[in-house]
Scaffold this motif. Structure first.
Motif, short mmCIF file in Angstrom:
data_model
loop_
_atom_site.label_atom_id
_atom_site.label_comp_id
_atom_site.label_asym_id
_atom_site.label_seq_id
_atom_site.Cartn_x
_atom_site.Cartn_y
_atom_site.Cartn_z
N VAL A 156 0.49 -1.21 0.25
CA VAL A 156 0.17 -0.21 -0.52
C VAL A 156 0.42 1.39 0.08
CG1 VAL A 156 -1.92 1.38 1.08
CG2 VAL A 156 -1.64 -0.87 0.91
N ALA A 157 2.11 1.45 0.89
CA ALA A 157 2.86 2.83 0.99
C ALA A 157 3.54 2.84 -0.23
CB ALA A 157 3.46 1.99 1.39
N ARG A 158 3.99 1.55 -1.29
CA ARG A 158 4.70 2.00 -2.78
C ARG A 158 3.45 2.15 -3.49
NH1 ARG A 158 6.91 -2.71 -6.29
NH2 ARG A 158 6.71 -1.32 -8.05
N TYR A 159 2.22 2.41 -3.54
CA TYR A 159 1.27 2.78 -3.66
C TYR A 159 0.77 4.28 -4.16
CZ TYR A 159 -3.65 2.20 -6.77
OH TYR A 159 -4.39 2.33 -7.69
N VAL A 160 -0.05 4.27 -2.63
CA VAL A 160 0.24 5.66 -2.70
C VAL A 160 1.45 6.48 -3.28
CG1 VAL A 160 0.16 7.62 -1.27
CG2 VAL A 160 -1.07 4.97 -0.75
N GLY A 161 2.60 6.05 -2.73
CA GLY A 161 3.72 7.42 -3.74
C GLY A 161 3.11 6.80 -4.97
N PHE A 221 1.92 13.96 7.09
CA PHE A 221 0.86 12.33 7.10
C PHE A 221 1.67 11.35 5.60
CE2 PHE A 221 -2.56 10.20 5.89
CZ PHE A 221 -3.46 9.09 6.97
N VAL A 222 1.29 11.82 4.66
CA VAL A 222 2.22 10.95 3.93
C VAL A 222 3.03 10.17 3.45
CG1 VAL A 222 2.10 11.64 0.92
CG2 VAL A 222 -0.37 12.57 2.07
N GLN A 223 4.34 11.67 3.92
CA GLN A 223 5.47 11.19 3.75
C GLN A 223 5.22 9.81 4.94
OE1 GLN A 223 8.56 13.80 4.91
NE2 GLN A 223 10.16 11.79 5.32
N LYS A 224 4.65 9.68 5.87
CA LYS A 224 4.61 8.03 6.67
C LYS A 224 3.67 7.27 5.68
CE LYS A 224 4.02 11.02 10.69
NZ LYS A 224 3.54 11.82 12.03
N GLY A 230 -10.73 9.69 -0.93
CA GLY A 230 -9.69 10.93 -0.21
C GLY A 230 -8.76 10.99 -1.33
N ILE A 231 -7.88 9.89 -1.09
CA ILE A 231 -6.58 9.64 -1.94
C ILE A 231 -6.75 9.20 -3.46
CG2 ILE A 231 -4.55 8.48 -1.97
CD1 ILE A 231 -4.32 7.97 0.98
N SER A 232 -7.39 8.77 -3.35
CA SER A 232 -7.61 7.62 -4.82
C SER A 232 -8.49 9.33 -5.34
CB SER A 232 -9.32 6.73 -4.36
OG SER A 232 -8.41 6.18 -4.28
N ASP A 233 -9.16 10.35 -5.07
CA ASP A 233 -9.47 11.44 -5.38
C ASP A 233 -9.16 11.85 -5.99
OD1 ASP A 233 -13.15 9.56 -6.05
OD2 ASP A 233 -13.90 10.62 -4.25
N SER A 234 -8.12 12.61 -5.00
CA SER A 234 -7.50 13.69 -4.91
C SER A 234 -5.67 13.08 -6.42
CB SER A 234 -6.86 13.69 -3.44
OG SER A 234 -7.66 14.30 -2.83
N THR A 235 -6.22 12.17 -6.35
CA THR A 235 -4.60 11.50 -6.90
C THR A 235 -5.86 11.24 -8.77
OG1 THR A 235 -5.21 8.72 -6.08
CG2 THR A 235 -3.33 10.81 -5.97
N GLN A 236 -6.53 10.92 -9.10
CA GLN A 236 -7.69 10.54 -10.23
C GLN A 236 -7.09 9.46 -10.18
OE1 GLN A 236 -6.60 13.65 -12.91
NE2 GLN A 236 -8.00 15.06 -12.02
N SER A 237 -7.03 8.77 -8.97
CA SER A 237 -6.77 7.14 -9.53
C SER A 237 -8.43 6.02 -9.43
CB SER A 237 -5.94 6.85 -8.68
OG SER A 237 -6.05 6.66 -7.09
N SER A 238 -7.93 4.57 -9.42
CA SER A 238 -9.33 3.96 -9.33
C SER A 238 -9.41 3.94 -7.30
CB SER A 238 -8.71 2.77 -10.28
OG SER A 238 -9.73 2.07 -9.63
N GLN A 239 -10.51 3.62 -7.15
CA GLN A 239 -11.08 3.76 -6.35
C GLN A 239 -10.70 2.15 -5.98
OE1 GLN A 239 -14.60 5.32 -5.83
NE2 GLN A 239 -14.54 7.25 -4.66
#
Length: 156
Positions: free
Chosen positions: A79-84, A107-110, A128-137
């Motif tokens: 998950v950490a790698r995916y968010v980055g 927070f995002v760095q953590k 919210g992370i998905s929407d903010s990055t325009q990625s797949s929920q």
């Protein structure tokens, strides 16, 4: 259909009481009632881990409950790698993403360093992370679902 309707329908079709669902999902009865009564409660009132447990008890998928479109076999990465990855693909700095999702500085760095267990936060954060990055929920939820199924290493 909203999440609360999916949950109520699944519980009723199984013939289970709120109390029994709460017991099986390891939730307070009040949480189950709240989730069935308020459309946003499923994504705001319980952790992602609890949402997965509740869906498992009711025999429904979180994707169905949230009306999230699915795609076949998303990649299996931490998950950490995916968010980055999705943050960088969206062209956002860590500070930009923090501002969009309403989290404190750092927070995002953590999260990206693996120091934050997103499963312990409300589903609305992942969405919210998905929407903010325009990625797949779906992909975000699938990454978290995989993480929830991975046994944690036990410390001696």
């Amino acid at each position: 259909m909203n999440a609360h309707h999916h949950i109520r329908h699944a519980r009723a079709s199984m013939g289970l009481s709120d109390r029994e669902v709460a017991r099986r999902a390891e939730l307070a009865v009040e949480k189950v009632t709240d989730i069935e009564d308020r459309a946003e409660a499923f994504i705001d009132a319980i952790s992602i881990r609890a949402a997965f447990r509740l869906c498992t008890v009711l025999g429904v998928s979180i994707y169905q409950v949230l009306d999230v479109n699915t795609v076949p076999h998303p990649p299996r990465i931490p998950v950490a790698r995916y968010v980055g990855m999705i943050r960088r693909t969206a062209g956002l700095s860590q500070a930009d993403l923090e501002e969009k999702i309403g989290c404190e500085k750092g927070f995002v760095q953590k999260v990206e360093e693996g120091g934050v267990d997103l499963l312990s936060f409300p589903t609305s954060l992942a969405l919210g992370i998905s929407d903010s990055t325009q990625s797949s929920q779906f992909q975000m939820l699938n990454m978290l679902e995989q993480a929830s199924e991975t046994p944690k290493a036990k410390t001696p």
